[in-house]
Design an enzyme around this catalytic site. Structure first.
Site, PDB file in Angstrom:
ATOM      1  N   ASP A   1      27.737  -6.828  38.540  1.00  0.00           N
ATOM      2  CA  ASP A   1      28.513  -7.529  37.523  1.00  0.00           C
ATOM      3  C   ASP A   1      28.289  -6.718  36.252  1.00  0.00           C
ATOM      4  OD1 ASP A   1      29.225  -9.223  35.302  1.00  0.00           O
ATOM      5  OD2 ASP A   1      29.255 -10.909  36.690  1.00  0.00           O
ATOM      6  N   HIS A   2      29.294  -5.953  35.852  1.00  0.00           N
ATOM      7  CA  HIS A   2      29.041  -4.964  34.798  1.00  0.00           C
ATOM      8  C   HIS A   2      28.664  -5.594  33.461  1.00  0.00           C
ATOM      9  CE1 HIS A   2      33.386  -5.602  33.854  1.00  0.00           C
ATOM     10  NE2 HIS A   2      33.007  -5.320  32.617  1.00  0.00           N
TER      11      HIS A   2
ATOM     12  N   HIS B   1      31.376 -13.179  35.318  1.00  0.00           N
ATOM     13  CA  HIS B   1      30.893 -12.668  34.036  1.00  0.00           C
ATOM     14  C   HIS B   1      30.389 -13.765  33.110  1.00  0.00           C
ATOM     15  CE1 HIS B   1      32.514  -8.965  35.381  1.00  0.00           C
ATOM     16  NE2 HIS B   1      33.753  -9.150  34.971  1.00  0.00           N
TER      17      HIS B   1
END
Length: 507
Positions: free
Chosen positions: A178-179, A241
């Protein structure tokens, strides 16, 4: 760092050229890659090693935050090889195994293998299965599987995917990217929790009034319409996110905590969020879709008029939510989350609003001062600022804000993918999404999806270039709060517009 072979599935794709290759190159320049490594790119296109290396070089020139000299680029891409792969052809995996073993023998390195799946989620299962069946996963060293979101489409599909992956890889070997967890300011939250005694003392419901988490985008769906129209903001941003940001903000970490501590604390937060009921979702969730408007003075189409979007679509491009964490530290503190496309500004931030000092609330309000805030900016700027009200000696009885920089000397910060790829190579799962968190996130979101499917929640239209539906503001105003840092804008009211500001499945 141990010598490693990186096997990159989807090596010809957009994510690889925009994010993965530049991230690897910047790690290489900083000597944060193994001294000896090999990267084998996989794709359907018939590329030679030389053409592949040239494409990697091109991506570095276009997208890397730093440009090294000619020699460093050539030295970097020398480690790259290419192999054609049809994901369903077992013989291609046998050919890949032979190439991997050949490179390991040439370089004299152990069989430590990082499999990076930069492909669509529908390919996760067959690739993992074929890695195991071909012998690629039978290593004398370690093996790790890196996958990108989405991790499922709903709760059941996420469970099905995890069950299939676990047949080939253990949970400890799966690294779900999950950037947002790789963003420098998010990672600094861990330090803020552990090493700042003042912040640690304030990190609870005794001192905090409310928490706001915002991720606004000015862009629309662009070329992703065919994908996005089946996903929407709740799946594309909220379930992953936004809930990950909430977990990272709300956890209470002991000093010198480990990655296991972080995972346990994040799981606790998700377990403590008060669950939703399908029939009453509307009390906590605002659903929106952008109508026609303007972004930075330029007119833009409504979502429903975007190419590739289904006729009479009910897809959400905006979600706002109120959450309550029912535990000792956070009981009674509302957490407000919102994310949307075609918003007035691009911004990703967390705002912690502190309670007014006892007996001074009327004084602060009478002087027009703002409450004390901790503001964590993640995009487009990166900063962590404590805004305090202090008495102004030149204007007796008045307050003025004092800003304290809690993250000075930022310099040229690493990008999210650099941090995450480095951690995956190190075997550090701290800033990756663990299965427990993923499952609990889907479980919390599932009543929202069910309510959407049964049209139990109105879809509010908002003009592009605004801060979302007016109902999002009203949700906070009902409890005496407001969204911080929203500039005044000319919102279209239902009375002044020819466009209905709320629609349902029967419209």
């Amino acid at each position: 760092m141990e010598p490693t072979t990186i096997v990159l599935f989807g090596a010809t794709g957009d994510l690889a050229k925009r994010k993965i290759y530049p991230a690897l190159y910047n790690l290489y320049l900083e000597k944060k890659l193994p001294e000896t490594f090999s990267l084998i790119g996989m794709g359907r296109r018939e590329w030679s090693d030389e053409f592949f290396q040239a494409q990697v070089e091109k991506s570095l020139h276009e997208f890397s935050r730093r440009q090294g000299d000619h020699q460093s680029v050539k030295s970097f891409v020398k480690a790259f090889r290419y192999s054609v792969l049809n994901i369903t052809h077992k013989e291609d995996y046998i050919k890949l195994l032979q190439l991997v073993e050949q490179r390991e023998a040439e370089l004299g390195i152990p069989s430590n293998r990082l499999f990076y799946l930069s492909v669509g989620p529908e390919f996760f299962e067959p690739i993992a299965e074929n890695i195991q069946a071909s012998g690629l996963g039978s290593t004398q060293g370690w093996k790790r599987l890196v996958i990108e979101k989405p991790f499922g489409h709903d709760l059941q599909s996420a469970r099905d995917l995890n069950r299939k992956l676990s047949e080939s890889f253990t949970e400890e070997e799966i690294y779900r990217i999950d950037h947002y967890l790789g963003k420098p300011m998010v990672q600094k939250l861990e330090t803020l929790h552990q090493s700042n005694p003042i912040m640690k003392a304030l990190w609870n419901n005794r001192y905090i009034s409310n928490v706001q988490i915002t991720a606004n985008e000015t862009v629309g769906v662009e070329e992703r319409a065919s994908y996005y129209d089946h996903v929407g903001a709740v799946r594309d941003m909220f379930q992953n996110h936004m809930l990950q940001l909430l977990m990272m903000m709300a956890i209470q970490l002991p000093y010198n905590s480990t990655s296991e501590n972080v995972g346990q604390k994040k799981k606790h937060i998700m377990e403590s969020i008060q669950p939703l009921q399908k029939q009453t979702v509307g009390a906590s969730i605002i659903r929106g879709q952008y109508a026609a408007g303007s972004i930075q003075g330029k007119p833009v189409h409504a979502y429903a008029d975007e190419p590739g979007v289904a006729e009479n679509t009910m897809n959400d491009t905006f979600i706002a939510a109120k959450l309550q964490i029912d535990d000792f530290f956070w009981r009674g503190v509302p957490f407000y989350i919102r994310t949307g496309k075609r918003m007035k500004e691009k911004s990703t931030r967390i705002v912690i609003e502190f309670k007014e000092p006892s007996g001074q609330g009327h004084l602060i309000k009478n002087n027009g001062s703002k409450p004390n805030l901790l503001v964590i900016e993640m995009s487009p700027d990166q900063s962590m600022t404590l805004q305090l009200n202090a008495s102004d000696p030149e204007n007796k009885g008045e307050f003025k804000p004092v800003h304290i920089d809690l993250a000075p000397n930022q310099g040229d910060l690493a990008e999210a993918y650099e941090n995450l790829i480095r951690d995956a190579l190190h075997g550090d799962p701290t800033f990756f999404a663990h299965w427990d968190e993923v499952e609990l996130s889907w479980a919390w979101v599932q009543p929202i999806l069910d309510a959407f499917n049964e049209n139990l929640l109105p879809l509010h239209l908002y003009p592009a270039g605004s801060y979302g539906p007016a109902e999002s503001d009203a949700m906070l105003e009902a409890e005496g709060h407001h969204w911080w840092f929203d500039e005044p804008s000319e919102l279209i009211s239902e009375q002044d517009s020819d466009v209905p500001m709320a629609v349902n499945g029967n419209s």
